[in-house]
Structure formats: structure tokens, C-alpha cells
Design a protein around this motif. Structure first.
Motif, mmCIF file in Angstrom:
data_model
loop_
_atom_site.group_PDB
_atom_site.id
_atom_site.type_symbol
_atom_site.label_atom_id
_atom_site.label_comp_id
_atom_site.label_asym_id
_atom_site.label_seq_id
_atom_site.Cartn_x
_atom_site.Cartn_y
_atom_site.Cartn_z
ATOM 1 N N SER A 22 -0.242 13.336 9.972
ATOM 2 C CA SER A 22 1.047 12.675 9.820
ATOM 3 C C SER A 22 1.054 11.780 8.578
ATOM 4 O O SER A 22 0.012 11.445 8.028
ATOM 5 N N ALA A 23 2.263 11.411 8.170
ATOM 6 C CA ALA A 23 2.419 10.530 7.015
ATOM 7 C C ALA A 23 2.166 9.084 7.448
ATOM 8 O O ALA A 23 2.439 8.708 8.592
ATOM 9 N N HIS A 24 1.647 8.294 6.524
ATOM 10 C CA HIS A 24 1.356 6.892 6.794
ATOM 11 C C HIS A 24 1.982 6.041 5.704
ATOM 12 O O HIS A 24 1.953 6.406 4.524
ATOM 13 N N SER A 25 2.515 4.902 6.092
ATOM 14 C CA SER A 25 3.232 4.045 5.145
ATOM 15 C C SER A 25 2.279 3.281 4.238
ATOM 16 O O SER A 25 1.108 3.060 4.579
ATOM 17 N N ALA A 26 2.816 2.869 3.103
ATOM 18 C CA ALA A 26 2.049 2.038 2.174
ATOM 19 C C ALA A 26 1.639 0.743 2.867
ATOM 20 O O ALA A 26 0.533 0.241 2.665
ATOM 21 N N LYS A 27 2.507 0.234 3.729
ATOM 22 C CA LYS A 27 2.212 -1.006 4.454
ATOM 23 C C LYS A 27 0.987 -0.838 5.360
ATOM 24 O O LYS A 27 0.123 -1.708 5.400
ATOM 25 N N ASP A 28 0.918 0.293 6.078
ATOM 26 C CA ASP A 28 -0.228 0.548 6.964
ATOM 27 C C ASP A 28 -1.532 0.583 6.172
ATOM 28 O O ASP A 28 -2.537 0.008 6.584
ATOM 29 N N ILE A 29 -1.506 1.281 5.055
ATOM 30 C CA ILE A 29 -2.710 1.410 4.224
ATOM 31 C C ILE A 29 -3.086 0.053 3.636
ATOM 32 O O ILE A 29 -4.254 -0.334 3.649
ATOM 33 N N ALA A 30 -2.082 -0.674 3.145
ATOM 34 C CA ALA A 30 -2.322 -1.989 2.546
ATOM 35 C C ALA A 30 -2.947 -2.942 3.562
ATOM 36 O O ALA A 30 -3.882 -3.682 3.244
ATOM 37 N N GLU A 31 -2.451 -2.913 4.795
ATOM 38 C CA GLU A 31 -2.998 -3.781 5.840
ATOM 39 C C GLU A 31 -4.431 -3.398 6.204
ATOM 40 O O GLU A 31 -5.269 -4.259 6.444
ATOM 41 N N ALA A 32 -4.714 -2.108 6.221
ATOM 42 C CA ALA A 32 -6.052 -1.640 6.588
ATOM 43 C C ALA A 32 -7.114 -2.130 5.602
ATOM 44 O O ALA A 32 -8.243 -2.411 5.990
ATOM 45 N N TYR A 33 -6.753 -2.232 4.318
ATOM 46 C CA TYR A 33 -7.730 -2.609 3.289
ATOM 47 C C TYR A 33 -7.442 -3.950 2.617
ATOM 48 O O TYR A 33 -8.087 -4.291 1.627
ATOM 49 N N HIS A 34 -6.443 -4.673 3.115
ATOM 50 C CA HIS A 34 -6.082 -5.982 2.541
ATOM 51 C C HIS A 34 -5.724 -5.852 1.056
ATOM 52 O O HIS A 34 -6.209 -6.622 0.219
ATOM 53 N N ILE A 35 -4.879 -4.882 0.763
ATOM 54 C CA ILE A 35 -4.410 -4.625 -0.596
ATOM 55 C C ILE A 35 -2.987 -5.167 -0.707
ATOM 56 O O ILE A 35 -2.207 -5.018 0.239
ATOM 57 N N PRO A 36 -2.611 -5.761 -1.849
ATOM 58 C CA PRO A 36 -1.220 -6.213 -2.015
ATOM 59 C C PRO A 36 -0.250 -5.033 -1.831
ATOM 60 O O PRO A 36 -0.348 -4.038 -2.556
ATOM 61 N N PRO A 37 0.655 -5.113 -0.851
ATOM 62 C CA PRO A 37 1.523 -3.981 -0.514
ATOM 63 C C PRO A 37 2.382 -3.454 -1.667
ATOM 64 O O PRO A 37 2.531 -2.247 -1.820
ATOM 65 N N GLN A 38 2.953 -4.356 -2.467
ATOM 66 C CA GLN A 38 3.818 -3.903 -3.569
ATOM 67 C C GLN A 38 3.020 -3.139 -4.621
ATOM 68 O O GLN A 38 3.482 -2.127 -5.144
ATOM 69 N N LEU A 39 1.824 -3.606 -4.919
ATOM 70 C CA LEU A 39 0.971 -2.916 -5.880
ATOM 71 C C LEU A 39 0.567 -1.545 -5.341
ATOM 72 O O LEU A 39 0.633 -0.538 -6.051
ATOM 73 N N LEU A 40 0.189 -1.498 -4.073
ATOM 74 C CA LEU A 40 -0.204 -0.216 -3.485
ATOM 75 C C LEU A 40 0.963 0.759 -3.467
ATOM 76 O O LEU A 40 0.778 1.951 -3.723
ATOM 77 N N ALA A 41 2.165 0.285 -3.189
ATOM 78 C CA ALA A 41 3.337 1.161 -3.177
ATOM 79 C C ALA A 41 3.519 1.832 -4.540
ATOM 80 O O ALA A 41 3.791 3.033 -4.622
#
Length: 168
Positions: free
Chosen positions: A38-57
Motif C-alpha cells: 500500500s501507499a504510505h504518506s510523507a508524514k508517516d515516513i517522516a515520523e518513523a525517522y524523525h525527518i522534517p515533513p516538508q523537506l521529505l515531501a
């Protein structure tokens, strides 16, 4: 003048991936670990690795434009790998995010240099550049999952949790 510690000295003279490339590799590793497809949101990935969400997007958009990810719109949308993690290389990700990989300015797409005809190190540096490219092409996204399971500390371990550290 204060002496530099041996560990700090190794850190100063090291080729390193950009943070964006690190984050891109981490995101693809995350998506490769999701076995449900399934598809996963940028927010989910960012939270998993403590990455800034806007940069990851932005990084994920770049990877989607490069054809490494598929973007799904909608409520349950997000990102998924465009093909198997065994078919994607670290080099593809780094190139998509950072552009062509050159360790020195004389090794370029065009191959032009102000010192052409006089330079004695261009060929050895090209060989180093090619070796780094080959190394990164040999690392599959699927390998990152296995590497995370057996991560070790101590000599030879990547500095700062990065994928590859090459002391020069």
C-alpha cells in the motif's frame, strides 16, 4: 592551536552523502519494508525517522518525478515503490536527488577542464569516481533492509548512520 582528535580528523576528510540523499534512501527503505504494497504518506515516513515533513515531501516528489516512486492521490494516498526494491540502487536515488556524482570538478559530463593537456591526475580521479559509482550501483534498496538488521558499531561502521562513508 588545539589538535584534532583522530575521530574528528576522519570526519573532516570524508566524502558524504547530502542530507537529502540520506533522507531519500531512508524513505525508500521504509517503503521497501512495507510488505502490504500500500501507499504510505510523507508524514508517516517522516515520523518513523524523525525527518522534517516538508523537506521529505519535496524529496519524495523528486523521487516520483524520477520514476522511483509512484504517487497515489486521495485520502489513503501516499507513495509506493515503482518497482521491486531488489531492482533499485542507491546510485539511482542519489542521482535523482543530487544530480550526477562527481568527486572533483574536472570529472564532468562534458569532460572539460581548464588544465586539459597538463593535468596528471584526471585519469586516476576518474577511476575513483567510477569505483564509487560502481559501489553505489551495487547497493540495492533491498540491501538497506538487511543492513539495518545487522548494523554494527565500531571500526568500519558508517559514521552518523549514513549508508556509505569513504575515508580519503
Amino acid at each position: 592551536m588545539r589538535p584534532i582528535s583522530r575521530e574528528r580528523e576522519r570526519e573532516v576528510y570524508m566524502l558524504r552523502l547530502t542530507k537529502k540523499a540520506d533522507y531519500g534512501l531512508m524513505a525508500l527503505k521504509y517503503l521497501a519494508e512495507q510488505t502490504d504494497g500500500s501507499a504510505h504518506s510523507a508524514k508517516d515516513i517522516a515520523e518513523a525517522y524523525h525527518i522534517p515533513p516538508q523537506l521529505l515531501a519535496k524529496i519524495l516528489q523528486t523521487l516520483a518525478k524520477a520514476g522511483l516512486l509512484v504517487s497515489h492521490a486521495g485520502t489513503n494516498g501516499g507513495y509506493a515503490l515503482s518497482r521491486s526494491a531488489t531492482e533499485m540502487t542507491a546510485f539511482e536515488v542519489i542521482r535523482a536527488i543530487d544530480g550526477p556524482l562527481f568527486i572533483t570538478s574536472c570529472i564532468t559530463i562534458h569532460g572539460t577542464c581548464d588544465l586539459a593537456g597538463h593535468c596528471t591526475i584526471k585519469e586516476p580521479l576518474r577511476k575513483v569516481n567510477d569505483s564509487i559509482k560502481d559501489l553505489l550501483n551495487g547497493i540495492r534498496i533491498a540491501d538497506l533492509i538487511e543492513a539495518g538488521d545487522t548494523e554494527q558499531a565500531g571500526p568500519g561502521a558508517p559514521v552518523g548512520g549514513g549508508l556509505v562513508s569513504i575515508a580519503v
